[in-house]
Design a protein around this motif. Structure first.
Motif, PDB file in Angstrom:
ATOM      1  N   PRO A 100       0.837  -1.205   0.000  1.00  0.00           N
ATOM      2  CA  PRO A 100       0.000   0.000   0.000  1.00  0.00           C
ATOM      3  C   PRO A 100       0.874   1.258   0.000  1.00  0.00           C
ATOM      4  O   PRO A 100       2.010   1.240   0.489  1.00  0.00           O
ATOM      5  N   ASN A 101       0.338   2.350  -0.494  1.00  0.00           N
ATOM      6  CA  ASN A 101       1.069   3.618  -0.487  1.00  0.00           C
ATOM      7  C   ASN A 101       1.410   4.065   0.929  1.00  0.00           C
ATOM      8  O   ASN A 101       2.440   4.702   1.154  1.00  0.00           O
ATOM      9  N   SER A 102       0.569   3.720   1.890  1.00  0.00           N
ATOM     10  CA  SER A 102       0.779   4.155   3.275  1.00  0.00           C
ATOM     11  C   SER A 102       2.014   3.529   3.918  1.00  0.00           C
ATOM     12  O   SER A 102       2.442   3.973   4.978  1.00  0.00           O
ATOM     13  N   ILE A 103       2.598   2.533   3.279  1.00  0.00           N
ATOM     14  CA  ILE A 103       3.807   1.914   3.834  1.00  0.00           C
ATOM     15  C   ILE A 103       4.916   2.954   3.990  1.00  0.00           C
ATOM     16  O   ILE A 103       5.748   2.857   4.877  1.00  0.00           O
ATOM     17  N   ASN A 120       4.642  -6.963  -8.250  1.00  0.00           N
ATOM     18  CA  ASN A 120       4.956  -5.773  -9.029  1.00  0.00           C
ATOM     19  C   ASN A 120       6.201  -5.133  -8.409  1.00  0.00           C
ATOM     20  O   ASN A 120       6.106  -4.173  -7.640  1.00  0.00           O
ATOM     21  N   ILE A 121       7.349  -5.673  -8.750  1.00  0.00           N
ATOM     22  CA  ILE A 121       8.612  -5.266  -8.129  1.00  0.00           C
ATOM     23  C   ILE A 121       8.881  -3.777  -8.319  1.00  0.00           C
ATOM     24  O   ILE A 121       9.315  -3.097  -7.382  1.00  0.00           O
ATOM     25  N   GLU A 122       8.610  -3.257  -9.496  1.00  0.00           N
ATOM     26  CA  GLU A 122       8.885  -1.838  -9.763  1.00  0.00           C
ATOM     27  C   GLU A 122       8.059  -0.932  -8.845  1.00  0.00           C
ATOM     28  O   GLU A 122       8.570   0.034  -8.280  1.00  0.00           O
ATOM     29  N   ALA A 123       6.779  -1.226  -8.690  1.00  0.00           N
ATOM     30  CA  ALA A 123       5.908  -0.424  -7.824  1.00  0.00           C
ATOM     31  C   ALA A 123       6.321  -0.567  -6.357  1.00  0.00           C
ATOM     32  O   ALA A 123       6.331   0.419  -5.611  1.00  0.00           O
ATOM     33  N   ALA A 126       9.511   1.427  -5.748  1.00  0.00           N
ATOM     34  CA  ALA A 126       9.225   2.863  -5.710  1.00  0.00           C
ATOM     35  C   ALA A 126       8.721   3.282  -4.322  1.00  0.00           C
ATOM     36  O   ALA A 126       9.097   4.346  -3.813  1.00  0.00           O
ATOM     37  N   LYS A 127       7.912   2.438  -3.699  1.00  0.00           N
ATOM     38  CA  LYS A 127       7.402   2.751  -2.361  1.00  0.00           C
ATOM     39  C   LYS A 127       8.482   2.567  -1.304  1.00  0.00           C
ATOM     40  O   LYS A 127       8.625   3.394  -0.398  1.00  0.00           O
ATOM     41  N   LEU A 128       9.264   1.505  -1.438  1.00  0.00           N
ATOM     42  CA  LEU A 128      10.302   1.249  -0.446  1.00  0.00           C
ATOM     43  C   LEU A 128      11.396   2.315  -0.471  1.00  0.00           C
ATOM     44  O   LEU A 128      12.014   2.596   0.558  1.00  0.00           O
ATOM     45  N   LYS A 129      11.626   2.916  -1.618  1.00  0.00           N
ATOM     46  CA  LYS A 129      12.599   4.008  -1.709  1.00  0.00           C
ATOM     47  C   LYS A 129      12.194   5.188  -0.835  1.00  0.00           C
ATOM     48  O   LYS A 129      13.034   5.950  -0.377  1.00  0.00           O
ATOM     49  N   LYS A 130      10.903   5.338  -0.599  1.00  0.00           N
ATOM     50  CA  LYS A 130      10.380   6.444   0.204  1.00  0.00           C
ATOM     51  C   LYS A 130      10.343   6.119   1.705  1.00  0.00           C
ATOM     52  O   LYS A 130      10.001   6.982   2.501  1.00  0.00           O
ATOM     53  N   CYS A 131      10.685   4.900   2.063  1.00  0.00           N
ATOM     54  CA  CYS A 131      10.727   4.500   3.478  1.00  0.00           C
ATOM     55  C   CYS A 131      12.083   4.905   4.042  1.00  0.00           C
ATOM     56  O   CYS A 131      13.059   4.159   3.945  1.00  0.00           O
ATOM     57  N   LEU A 156      17.783  -0.328  -4.205  1.00  0.00           N
ATOM     58  CA  LEU A 156      17.760   0.045  -2.785  1.00  0.00           C
ATOM     59  C   LEU A 156      19.154  -0.166  -2.184  1.00  0.00           C
ATOM     60  O   LEU A 156      19.338  -1.016  -1.291  1.00  0.00           O
ATOM     61  N   PRO A 157      20.143   0.593  -2.632  1.00  0.00           N
ATOM     62  CA  PRO A 157      21.528   0.352  -2.193  1.00  0.00           C
ATOM     63  C   PRO A 157      21.763   0.622  -0.704  1.00  0.00           C
ATOM     64  O   PRO A 157      22.712   0.084  -0.123  1.00  0.00           O
ATOM     65  N   HIS A 158      20.916   1.411  -0.077  1.00  0.00           N
ATOM     66  CA  HIS A 158      21.058   1.722   1.349  1.00  0.00           C
ATOM     67  C   HIS A 158      20.480   0.629   2.252  1.00  0.00           C
ATOM     68  O   HIS A 158      20.623   0.693   3.473  1.00  0.00           O
TER      69      HIS A 158
END
Length: 176
Positions: A100-103, A120-123, A126-131, A156-158
């Motif tokens: 979900p976007n709320s993650i 959907n790995i790309e989607a 994209a969300k995990l990058k914002k975590c 997600l290199p970090h």
């Protein structure tokens, strides 16, 4: 004397309640109970830091990079960020197609997520990058080709990627 005993008992009871709340920061629950009772869980466990959502049935994982015969596909609720202190989320034997976007509003530090060929790995990336707090992803029970796993790691290199099941060794001899 009875008043002193009563006061001591009340102090002990208050201390016990406070300590039990501070110690119990993790919750493990079957998704078939969690989803319909979500509001109750948020009220009762609003301060949890760790949440493990479990498959309601037994998933048998074949050896190798093969999907189980009875996969359980799961859609995590958009309201997951209602757990304000959630740092550790473990999806146990639940295949996730998307998050979900709320993650991105959670304070997640660790995430255990079983990806599958239909994810959907790309989607998700994209969300995990914002975590911004995310430090580690456990790829437990992941069924993905190597190029998709490489994409995850490159995107997600970090984040440190682990597979705790791979770290378990059942071949070691037990010394008597």
């Amino acid at each position: 004397m009875k008043i002193v005993s009563l006061i001591i008992s009340l102090i002990f009871l208050s201390y016990y309640n406070l300590m039990s709340q501070s110690i119990d920061k993790n919750l493990g629950v079957v998704v078939t109970d969690f989803d319909p009772n979500f509001s109750d869980y948020v009220k009762k466990y609003s301060q949890i830091e760790g949440l493990t959502l479990l498959n309601p049935g037994q998933t048998i994982f074949p050896s190798g990079n093969v999907m189980p015969m009875n996969p359980y596909y799961y859609k995590l609720t958009e309201k997951i960020n209602a757990f304000k202190n959630l740092k550790h989320l473990r999806l146990q034997s639940l295949y996730v197609l998307d998050l979900p976007n709320s993650i991105t509003k959670c304070k997640l530090e660790t995430l255990a997520i079983p990806f599958c060929p239909d994810s959907n790995i790309e989607a998700i990336v994209a969300k995990l990058k914002k975590c911004k707090y995310l430090k580690e992803i456990d790829l437990v029970n992941v069924v993905l080709p190597d190029d998709k796993i490489a994409f995850l790691k490159k995107s997600l290199p970090h984040v440190k990627f682990v597979n705790l099941m791979d770290d378990l060794s059942f071949d070691d001899e037990i010394e008597n």
